[in-house]
Design a protein around this motif. Sequence first.
Motif, mmCIF file in Angstrom:
data_model
loop_
_atom_site.group_PDB
_atom_site.id
_atom_site.type_symbol
_atom_site.label_atom_id
_atom_site.label_comp_id
_atom_site.label_asym_id
_atom_site.label_seq_id
_atom_site.Cartn_x
_atom_site.Cartn_y
_atom_site.Cartn_z
ATOM 1 N N LEU A 45 -5.483 11.487 4.573
ATOM 2 C CA LEU A 45 -4.342 12.414 4.279
ATOM 3 C C LEU A 45 -4.346 13.659 5.299
ATOM 4 N N LEU A 46 -3.316 13.824 5.839
ATOM 5 C CA LEU A 46 -3.043 14.908 6.742
ATOM 6 C C LEU A 46 -1.793 15.913 6.239
ATOM 7 N N TYR A 101 0.882 -1.240 0.086
ATOM 8 C CA TYR A 101 -0.053 0.214 0.036
ATOM 9 C C TYR A 101 0.768 1.178 -0.039
ATOM 10 N N GLY A 102 0.684 2.027 -0.823
ATOM 11 C CA GLY A 102 1.509 3.433 -0.958
ATOM 12 C C GLY A 102 0.818 4.540 -1.499
ATOM 13 N N PRO A 103 1.512 5.594 -1.861
ATOM 14 C CA PRO A 103 0.816 6.580 -2.476
ATOM 15 C C PRO A 103 0.964 6.472 -4.007
ATOM 16 N N TYR A 137 -10.046 5.975 -3.913
ATOM 17 C CA TYR A 137 -9.975 7.184 -3.620
ATOM 18 C C TYR A 137 -10.788 7.440 -2.574
ATOM 19 N N PRO A 138 -10.848 8.663 -2.064
ATOM 20 C CA PRO A 138 -11.346 9.158 -0.630
ATOM 21 C C PRO A 138 -12.746 9.240 -1.013
ATOM 22 N N ASP A 157 -4.419 10.961 -4.281
ATOM 23 C CA ASP A 157 -4.770 12.127 -3.464
ATOM 24 C C ASP A 157 -5.376 12.787 -4.752
ATOM 25 N N PRO A 158 -6.872 13.163 -4.935
ATOM 26 C CA PRO A 158 -7.384 13.779 -6.036
ATOM 27 C C PRO A 158 -7.075 15.137 -6.221
#
Length: 121
Positions: free
Chosen positions: A91-92, A16-18, A70-71, A47-48
């Motif tokens: 995401l922070l 799992y990763g970006p 996607y979120p 990250d959209p």
Amino acid sequence: AKNKQDYKMKPVVHIYGPQGTSEFLQIFQQCRSSALPAEVKITEIVDPNMPPKVIASSHTKTANQVEQIYPDSDGVYTVSDNDQTIIKAKLLPHKNDTNTLAYVVQEKRKNGRVNEAALAE
């Protein structure tokens, strides 16, 4: 005739990763002289608000299985949901305009009984 190795199944590694993780691993695999000893399944957390990451490479084929998540409308990613747990991420903001992921692992509620005699011991 087939030998015992022909019947062995490769283990599966879940990564799992970006966004861009699959391209990074693809380049890594191209640098190796032998195949990885495991099947690789990649889940990219997208990250959209970020443009798609493109890594220039003359090799575009990969044997890796890639899924992108996607979120939801609240910005929460459901990374995994099975019978026992739900794993979510958000995401922070982090220094230097980068983000970091915060994960929550939540056990699902189980119906059961408490053994009060065992608790008293």
